[in-house]
Scaffold this motif. Structure first.
Motif, PDB file in Angstrom:
ATOM      1  N   CYS A  88      43.994  57.874  40.826  1.00 58.13           N
ATOM      2  CA  CYS A  88      44.069  58.497  39.191  1.00 58.13           C
ATOM      3  C   CYS A  88      43.041  59.672  39.606  1.00 58.13           C
ATOM      4  O   CYS A  88      41.574  59.453  39.939  1.00 58.13           O
ATOM      5  N   ARG A 102      46.999  59.236  32.674  1.00 55.11           N
ATOM      6  CA  ARG A 102      47.746  58.110  32.318  1.00 55.11           C
ATOM      7  C   ARG A 102      49.149  57.628  31.723  1.00 55.11           C
ATOM      8  O   ARG A 102      48.605  58.262  30.897  1.00 55.11           O
ATOM      9  N   GLY A 103      49.780  57.269  32.482  1.00 55.92           N
ATOM     10  CA  GLY A 103      50.703  56.753  31.629  1.00 55.92           C
ATOM     11  C   GLY A 103      52.562  57.664  31.446  1.00 55.92           C
ATOM     12  O   GLY A 103      52.460  57.411  30.462  1.00 55.92           O
ATOM     13  N   SER A 106      57.177  56.560  31.548  1.00 56.74           N
ATOM     14  CA  SER A 106      55.521  56.195  31.530  1.00 56.74           C
ATOM     15  C   SER A 106      55.041  56.020  32.788  1.00 56.74           C
ATOM     16  O   SER A 106      53.497  55.839  33.026  1.00 56.74           O
ATOM     17  N   GLY A 107      55.510  56.282  33.785  1.00 60.27           N
ATOM     18  CA  GLY A 107      55.120  56.087  35.390  1.00 60.27           C
ATOM     19  C   GLY A 107      55.883  56.637  36.634  1.00 60.27           C
ATOM     20  O   GLY A 107      57.568  55.968  36.316  1.00 60.27           O
ATOM     21  N   SER A 108      56.101  56.675  37.568  1.00 55.81           N
ATOM     22  CA  SER A 108      56.805  56.600  38.506  1.00 55.81           C
ATOM     23  C   SER A 108      57.402  54.652  38.523  1.00 55.81           C
ATOM     24  O   SER A 108      58.469  55.161  38.682  1.00 55.81           O
ATOM     25  N   GLY A 162      55.367  59.539  33.896  1.00 52.71           N
ATOM     26  CA  GLY A 162      55.662  60.091  35.037  1.00 52.71           C
ATOM     27  C   GLY A 162      56.793  61.324  34.687  1.00 52.71           C
ATOM     28  O   GLY A 162      57.275  61.588  33.579  1.00 52.71           O
ATOM     29  N   ALA A 220      55.402  60.019  44.007  1.00 49.49           N
ATOM     30  CA  ALA A 220      54.252  59.840  43.789  1.00 49.49           C
ATOM     31  C   ALA A 220      52.853  60.370  44.361  1.00 49.49           C
ATOM     32  O   ALA A 220      51.861  60.839  43.050  1.00 49.49           O
ATOM     33  N   SER A 276      54.052  60.698  39.199  1.00 50.44           N
ATOM     34  CA  SER A 276      53.300  60.205  38.821  1.00 50.44           C
ATOM     35  C   SER A 276      52.941  61.325  37.770  1.00 50.44           C
ATOM     36  O   SER A 276      52.379  62.772  38.811  1.00 50.44           O
ATOM     37  N   SER A 277      52.012  61.653  36.646  1.00 50.84           N
ATOM     38  CA  SER A 277      50.749  62.570  36.118  1.00 50.84           C
ATOM     39  C   SER A 277      49.518  62.100  37.055  1.00 50.84           C
ATOM     40  O   SER A 277      49.090  63.621  37.634  1.00 50.84           O
ATOM     41  N   ARG A 278      49.026  60.819  37.543  1.00 52.09           N
ATOM     42  CA  ARG A 278      48.136  61.105  37.259  1.00 52.09           C
ATOM     43  C   ARG A 278      47.312  61.280  38.869  1.00 52.09           C
ATOM     44  O   ARG A 278      45.956  60.896  38.698  1.00 52.09           O
ATOM     45  N   LYS A 279      47.873  61.456  39.805  1.00 54.32           N
ATOM     46  CA  LYS A 279      47.953  61.365  40.795  1.00 54.32           C
ATOM     47  C   LYS A 279      46.809  63.062  41.120  1.00 54.32           C
ATOM     48  O   LYS A 279      45.946  63.639  40.189  1.00 54.32           O
TER      49      LYS A 279
END
Length: 371
Positions: free
Chosen positions: A24, A209-210, A80-82, A212, A182, A200-203
């Motif tokens: 993250c 977070r939360g 909401s994510g990968s 994708g 991801a 994902s968005s957060r990497k």
């Protein structure tokens, strides 16, 4: 101004050292403010009215994803994510359910594949866990699966997979290639002509977070059969619309849109070059650290460096002590990340573009101290 300085100036000052972008990353002021502004707007006018007003910002995020993946912006779906993205795709897959992937496939991905009734076939790799493209081509020709799946950059090892070469093999064989990006989107060149890509968005893109994203080629988008609502209802709603539900954390999606826009503005090629440079510096600084073996070669073009304990150190304990005693955030990777390849836990660092030699040497000193 350098990419590193731009990145540093755009964010709150870090408390300690953040070597955990592969888990993250750190959001920018702009991404944080955009999400907060939308949340405030929801309170002022109502969530659905605010969502309608945010359509241009969300469309801009889709266009940015399209620029990085080469897939149509009309077929970019927020998730909401990968893991959610892969589940949406596989649960909607029509016909045969067989998938060819790496031996070192990400454990949660394997779980999603199993939950959706997919039979998994292992693709050939070399000693570093890198796909053997020629052997894979022969495998696909001899026994074609319904899908080829490639995690372009794993979470337990910073080895870049030959994504472009494998994409060419899959196109020639007429096999859809689905890519887990991801760790790769915003880190490696992912615009290579694949059938589907999720991330994902957060990497490395440093969004909230939360969130994708799932991006689809036109032909696949038209074939998918989402399980909700049942296809037998015959509602005639496009699959992309059914998969991209209205009920969502719109504020986080807008933050992601801003983050990926910042990435494009910085120049993806400049970011990739700097991340590769940071990875090389990391491996040089850590090469002779007592009790650890650096897994990747110095010239691997990624910023992920994996440290394998050789004298019995426990990565989970080491990670906790690095945080508590030195304010340094890393990742302890357990074998569940790649259950058919990993034999022991490892410690991973994933510093972003703002990391310099001084910070890496500080980390090396702290690692010696806690072990």
């Amino acid at each position: 101004m350098s990419v590193a300085q731009q990145w540093r100036d755009a964010r709150p000052k870090v408390a300690g050292l953040h070597f955990d972008s592969g888990a993250c990353s750190r959001q920018s002021f702009a991404a944080i403010d955009a999400a907060a502004t939308h949340a405030r707007h929801e309170a002022e006018v109502g969530g659905y009215v605010a969502l309608d007003a945010a359509a241009p910002a969300l469309d801009a995020g889709r266009a940015a994803v399209a620029a990085l993946t080469g897939l149509p912006s009309a077929n970019v779906i927020y998730t909401s994510g990968s893991g959610n993205a892969l589940d949406l795709l596989l649960s909607s897959w029509p016909g045969e359910r067989t998938v060819a992937c790496l031996v070192g496939e990400y454990g949660p991905n394997l779980a999603v594949m199993a939950a959706n009734g997919f039979e998994v076939r292992a693709l050939a790799v070399d000693g570093a866990g890198r796909l053997d493209v020629d052997a894979a081509a022969r495998q696909l020709a001899a026994d074609p699966p319904a899908i080829a799946h490639l995690t372009a950059l794993a979470s337990h090892r910073g080895v870049a997979q030959p994504l472009a070469e494998f994409a060419e093999v899959c196109r020639a064989a007429g096999i859809p290639l689905v890519v887990d990006a991801a760790q790769a989107l915003g880190h490696l060149d992912c615009n290579v002509g694949v059938t589907a890509m999720y991330s994902s968005s957060r990497k490395w893109l440093a969004g909230p977070r939360g969130v994708g994203v799932l991006a689809l080629a036109d032909e696949l988008a038209q074939r998918l059969q989402p399980r909700v609502p049942p296809p037998s209802w015959g509602l005639g709603i496009p699959a992309v619309q059914m998969l991209d539900g209205v009920e969502s954390n719109a504020a986080a999606r807008i933050g992601f849109s801003v983050a990926i826009g910042e990435h494009l503005a910085a120049g993806p090629e400049h970011v990739r070059a700097r991340l590769a440079e940071v990875g090389g510096l990391s491996r040089q600084v850590l090469a002779d650290t007592p009790g650890w073996r650096v897994v990747e070669s110095v010239d691997e073009p990624t910023a992920i460096t994996t440290l394998e304990p050789v004298d019995g150190a426990d990565p989970t304990t080491v990670r906790a002590r690095l945080i508590a005693e030195h304010g340094i955030v890393t990742t302890a990777c357990d074998v569940v990340r790649a259950p058919f390849e990993m034999t022991k836990p490892v410690l991973r660092i994933s510093p972003h573009v703002d990391t310099g030699v001084d910070e890496l040497e500080q980390f090396a000193e702290a690692l010696r101290a806690v072990v």
